[in-house]
Motif scaffolding. Structure first.
Motif, PDB file in Angstrom:
ATOM      1  N   ARG A  82       6.939   4.358  -1.398  1.00  0.00           N
ATOM      2  CA  ARG A  82       5.562   4.432  -1.878  1.00  0.00           C
ATOM      3  C   ARG A  82       4.629   4.703  -0.705  1.00  0.00           C
ATOM      4  O   ARG A  82       4.794   4.155   0.374  1.00  0.00           O
ATOM      5  CB  ARG A  82       5.248   3.089  -2.526  1.00  0.00           C
ATOM      6  CG  ARG A  82       3.877   2.905  -2.997  1.00  0.00           C
ATOM      7  CD  ARG A  82       3.748   1.525  -3.591  1.00  0.00           C
ATOM      8  NE  ARG A  82       2.344   1.154  -3.525  1.00  0.00           N
ATOM      9  CZ  ARG A  82       1.852   0.055  -4.027  1.00  0.00           C
ATOM     10  NH1 ARG A  82       2.628  -0.821  -4.608  1.00  0.00           N
ATOM     11  NH2 ARG A  82       0.583  -0.201  -3.932  1.00  0.00           N
ATOM     12  N   ALA A  84       0.216   5.929   0.087  1.00  0.00           N
ATOM     13  CA  ALA A  84      -1.118   6.293  -0.415  1.00  0.00           C
ATOM     14  C   ALA A  84      -1.290   7.802  -0.274  1.00  0.00           C
ATOM     15  O   ALA A  84      -0.737   8.427   0.643  1.00  0.00           O
ATOM     16  CB  ALA A  84      -2.193   5.560   0.367  1.00  0.00           C
ATOM     17  N   ARG A 114       2.142   7.140 -10.206  1.00  0.00           N
ATOM     18  CA  ARG A 114       0.971   6.832  -9.386  1.00  0.00           C
ATOM     19  C   ARG A 114       0.307   5.572  -9.928  1.00  0.00           C
ATOM     20  O   ARG A 114       0.206   5.394 -11.141  1.00  0.00           O
ATOM     21  CB  ARG A 114      -0.010   8.002  -9.376  1.00  0.00           C
ATOM     22  CG  ARG A 114       0.525   9.171  -8.576  1.00  0.00           C
ATOM     23  CD  ARG A 114      -0.516  10.228  -8.366  1.00  0.00           C
ATOM     24  NE  ARG A 114      -0.490  11.169  -9.476  1.00  0.00           N
ATOM     25  CZ  ARG A 114      -1.154  12.310  -9.506  1.00  0.00           C
ATOM     26  NH1 ARG A 114      -1.918  12.661  -8.505  1.00  0.00           N
ATOM     27  NH2 ARG A 114      -1.071  13.105 -10.538  1.00  0.00           N
ATOM     28  N   GLN A 115      -0.122   4.737  -8.983  1.00  0.00           N
ATOM     29  CA  GLN A 115      -0.832   3.511  -9.347  1.00  0.00           C
ATOM     30  C   GLN A 115      -2.028   3.336  -8.416  1.00  0.00           C
ATOM     31  O   GLN A 115      -1.931   3.621  -7.227  1.00  0.00           O
ATOM     32  CB  GLN A 115       0.055   2.262  -9.184  1.00  0.00           C
ATOM     33  CG  GLN A 115       1.376   2.284  -9.918  1.00  0.00           C
ATOM     34  CD  GLN A 115       2.503   2.815  -9.047  1.00  0.00           C
ATOM     35  OE1 GLN A 115       2.468   2.723  -7.833  1.00  0.00           O
ATOM     36  NE2 GLN A 115       3.512   3.394  -9.677  1.00  0.00           N
ATOM     37  N   ARG A 116      -3.126   2.844  -8.988  1.00  0.00           N
ATOM     38  CA  ARG A 116      -4.313   2.534  -8.185  1.00  0.00           C
ATOM     39  C   ARG A 116      -4.119   1.178  -7.506  1.00  0.00           C
ATOM     40  O   ARG A 116      -3.491   0.274  -8.062  1.00  0.00           O
ATOM     41  CB  ARG A 116      -5.563   2.486  -9.051  1.00  0.00           C
ATOM     42  CG  ARG A 116      -5.929   3.847  -9.593  1.00  0.00           C
ATOM     43  CD  ARG A 116      -7.413   3.935  -9.884  1.00  0.00           C
ATOM     44  NE  ARG A 116      -7.729   5.284 -10.308  1.00  0.00           N
ATOM     45  CZ  ARG A 116      -8.085   6.255  -9.481  1.00  0.00           C
ATOM     46  NH1 ARG A 116      -8.172   6.016  -8.198  1.00  0.00           N
ATOM     47  NH2 ARG A 116      -8.358   7.464  -9.931  1.00  0.00           N
ATOM     48  N   ASP A 117      -4.663   1.072  -6.309  1.00  0.00           N
ATOM     49  CA  ASP A 117      -4.628  -0.184  -5.571  1.00  0.00           C
ATOM     50  C   ASP A 117      -5.457  -1.205  -6.334  1.00  0.00           C
ATOM     51  O   ASP A 117      -6.560  -0.892  -6.805  1.00  0.00           O
ATOM     52  CB  ASP A 117      -5.193   0.031  -4.167  1.00  0.00           C
ATOM     53  CG  ASP A 117      -5.069  -1.201  -3.307  1.00  0.00           C
ATOM     54  OD1 ASP A 117      -5.916  -2.108  -3.437  1.00  0.00           O
ATOM     55  OD2 ASP A 117      -4.125  -1.255  -2.489  1.00  0.00           O
ATOM     56  N   GLU A 119      -7.042  -3.824  -5.246  1.00  0.00           N
ATOM     57  CA  GLU A 119      -8.242  -4.267  -4.541  1.00  0.00           C
ATOM     58  C   GLU A 119      -9.226  -3.130  -4.250  1.00  0.00           C
ATOM     59  O   GLU A 119     -10.423  -3.359  -4.170  1.00  0.00           O
ATOM     60  CB  GLU A 119      -7.852  -4.962  -3.247  1.00  0.00           C
ATOM     61  CG  GLU A 119      -7.087  -6.254  -3.497  1.00  0.00           C
ATOM     62  CD  GLU A 119      -6.652  -6.925  -2.211  1.00  0.00           C
ATOM     63  OE1 GLU A 119      -7.237  -6.641  -1.146  1.00  0.00           O
ATOM     64  OE2 GLU A 119      -5.722  -7.731  -2.288  1.00  0.00           O
ATOM     65  N   ASP A 120      -8.716  -1.930  -4.058  1.00  0.00           N
ATOM     66  CA  ASP A 120      -9.575  -0.774  -3.766  1.00  0.00           C
ATOM     67  C   ASP A 120      -9.166   0.356  -4.699  1.00  0.00           C
ATOM     68  O   ASP A 120      -8.217   1.085  -4.431  1.00  0.00           O
ATOM     69  CB  ASP A 120      -9.421  -0.359  -2.296  1.00  0.00           C
ATOM     70  CG  ASP A 120     -10.390   0.752  -1.901  1.00  0.00           C
ATOM     71  OD1 ASP A 120     -11.018   1.361  -2.796  1.00  0.00           O
ATOM     72  OD2 ASP A 120     -10.494   1.023  -0.687  1.00  0.00           O
ATOM     73  N   ARG A 121      -9.893   0.498  -5.790  1.00  0.00           N
ATOM     74  CA  ARG A 121      -9.538   1.457  -6.843  1.00  0.00           C
ATOM     75  C   ARG A 121      -9.579   2.905  -6.363  1.00  0.00           C
ATOM     76  O   ARG A 121      -9.079   3.792  -7.024  1.00  0.00           O
ATOM     77  CB  ARG A 121     -10.461   1.292  -8.053  1.00  0.00           C
ATOM     78  CG  ARG A 121     -10.468  -0.093  -8.656  1.00  0.00           C
ATOM     79  CD  ARG A 121      -9.260  -0.446  -9.459  1.00  0.00           C
ATOM     80  NE  ARG A 121      -9.169   0.411 -10.626  1.00  0.00           N
ATOM     81  CZ  ARG A 121      -8.045   0.660 -11.271  1.00  0.00           C
ATOM     82  NH1 ARG A 121      -6.929   0.131 -10.861  1.00  0.00           N
ATOM     83  NH2 ARG A 121      -8.035   1.447 -12.307  1.00  0.00           N
ATOM     84  N   VAL A 123      -8.017   3.954  -3.761  1.00  0.00           N
ATOM     85  CA  VAL A 123      -6.701   4.216  -3.169  1.00  0.00           C
ATOM     86  C   VAL A 123      -5.673   4.344  -4.293  1.00  0.00           C
ATOM     87  O   VAL A 123      -5.566   3.481  -5.156  1.00  0.00           O
ATOM     88  CB  VAL A 123      -6.284   3.083  -2.195  1.00  0.00           C
ATOM     89  CG1 VAL A 123      -4.884   3.333  -1.650  1.00  0.00           C
ATOM     90  CG2 VAL A 123      -7.299   2.957  -1.076  1.00  0.00           C
ATOM     91  N   TYR A 125      -1.606   5.070  -4.974  1.00  0.00           N
ATOM     92  CA  TYR A 125      -0.271   5.108  -4.393  1.00  0.00           C
ATOM     93  C   TYR A 125       0.643   5.975  -5.246  1.00  0.00           C
ATOM     94  O   TYR A 125       0.578   5.940  -6.477  1.00  0.00           O
ATOM     95  CB  TYR A 125       0.333   3.700  -4.305  1.00  0.00           C
ATOM     96  CG  TYR A 125      -0.363   2.818  -3.310  1.00  0.00           C
ATOM     97  CD1 TYR A 125      -0.091   2.930  -1.954  1.00  0.00           C
ATOM     98  CD2 TYR A 125      -1.301   1.881  -3.734  1.00  0.00           C
ATOM     99  CE1 TYR A 125      -0.739   2.126  -1.032  1.00  0.00           C
ATOM    100  CE2 TYR A 125      -1.954   1.069  -2.824  1.00  0.00           C
ATOM    101  CZ  TYR A 125      -1.666   1.199  -1.471  1.00  0.00           C
ATOM    102  OH  TYR A 125      -2.308   0.418  -0.564  1.00  0.00           O
ATOM    103  N   GLN A 127       4.732   6.756  -5.873  1.00  0.00           N
ATOM    104  CA  GLN A 127       6.013   6.090  -5.668  1.00  0.00           C
ATOM    105  C   GLN A 127       7.106   6.874  -6.378  1.00  0.00           C
ATOM    106  O   GLN A 127       6.913   7.370  -7.492  1.00  0.00           O
ATOM    107  CB  GLN A 127       5.949   4.661  -6.214  1.00  0.00           C
ATOM    108  CG  GLN A 127       7.206   3.867  -5.984  1.00  0.00           C
ATOM    109  CD  GLN A 127       7.014   2.395  -6.354  1.00  0.00           C
ATOM    110  OE1 GLN A 127       5.895   1.929  -6.564  1.00  0.00           O
ATOM    111  NE2 GLN A 127       8.113   1.676  -6.442  1.00  0.00           N
TER     112      GLN A 127
END
Length: 186
Positions: A82, A84, A114-117, A119-121, A123, A125, A127
């Motif tokens: 994974r 960013a 893909r997934q959003r972080d 804590e910080d949308r 970002v 990721y 995978q």
């Protein structure tokens, strides 16, 4: 080099097309040093042949060079495979838009998710999926098998020396001083 009746230099049996070009420039313009052509002409020809082989290798896995690069970057990251999007962009020297386009295609093919972080949308990721991991594992095996076949005439020592020299050449090219018009700066 041998000469024909037309005065044009023809390669002798041990020469290749690049040797012929260098010889012809030496004959026609003895005031110039065409020796860089011997290096860059070969590098260019090697690259074209190499790309042709890689296109075939990646095609067997329904990939192209761009998709292989992204999958390989994720695979090299180690489990959970994974990264960013910004890290993928900086690692490939592509714009964020260029990476996004690649990721869209890989996601549609079921090779990444893909997934959003949390804590910080901003970002996102990417995978590898199980399918993506399977594909890149097979593709890298074929890729390295092909590259080793292309290098079969070189010893390990020659490969290491060539890699060292090409690294030095790359630094030289990066550090070359050109103005905005592509002229050698004074």
């Amino acid at each position: 080099m041998s000469h024909t009746g037309s005065g044009v230099n023809q390669p002798s049996s041990g020469d290749d097309a690049v040797d012929a070009i260098v010889s012809q420039w030496t004959h026609e313009r003895p005031d110039l040093d065409p020796s860089p052509i011997a290096l860059f002409g070969r590098v260019h020809r090697i690259y074209l042949r190499y790309q042709s082989v890689l296109t075939q290798v990646f095609g067997r896995h329904d990939l192209n060079s761009a998709s292989f690069d992204v999958l390989a970057a994720l695979r090299r990251a180690g489990a959970p495979y994974r990264k960013a999007g910004r890290d993928l962009a900086s690692g490939s020297l592509l714009s964020s838009a260029g990476v996004t386009f690649r990721l869209d295609r890989l996601e549609a093919a079921g090779l990444i998710t893909r997934q959003r972080d949390a804590e910080d949308r901003r970002v996102v990721y990417s995978q590898l999926t199980d399918k993506g991991l399977e594909v890149i594992n097979r593709a890298i095996e074929d890729h390295l098998r092909a590259e080793n076949a292309l290098l079969h005439h070189l010893t390990r020592e020659e490969r290491d020396e060539l890699a060292r020299l090409l690294s030095k050449l790359e630094r030289s090219i990066v550090e070359a001083d050109f103005d905005t018009d592509g002229e050698v700066a004074s």
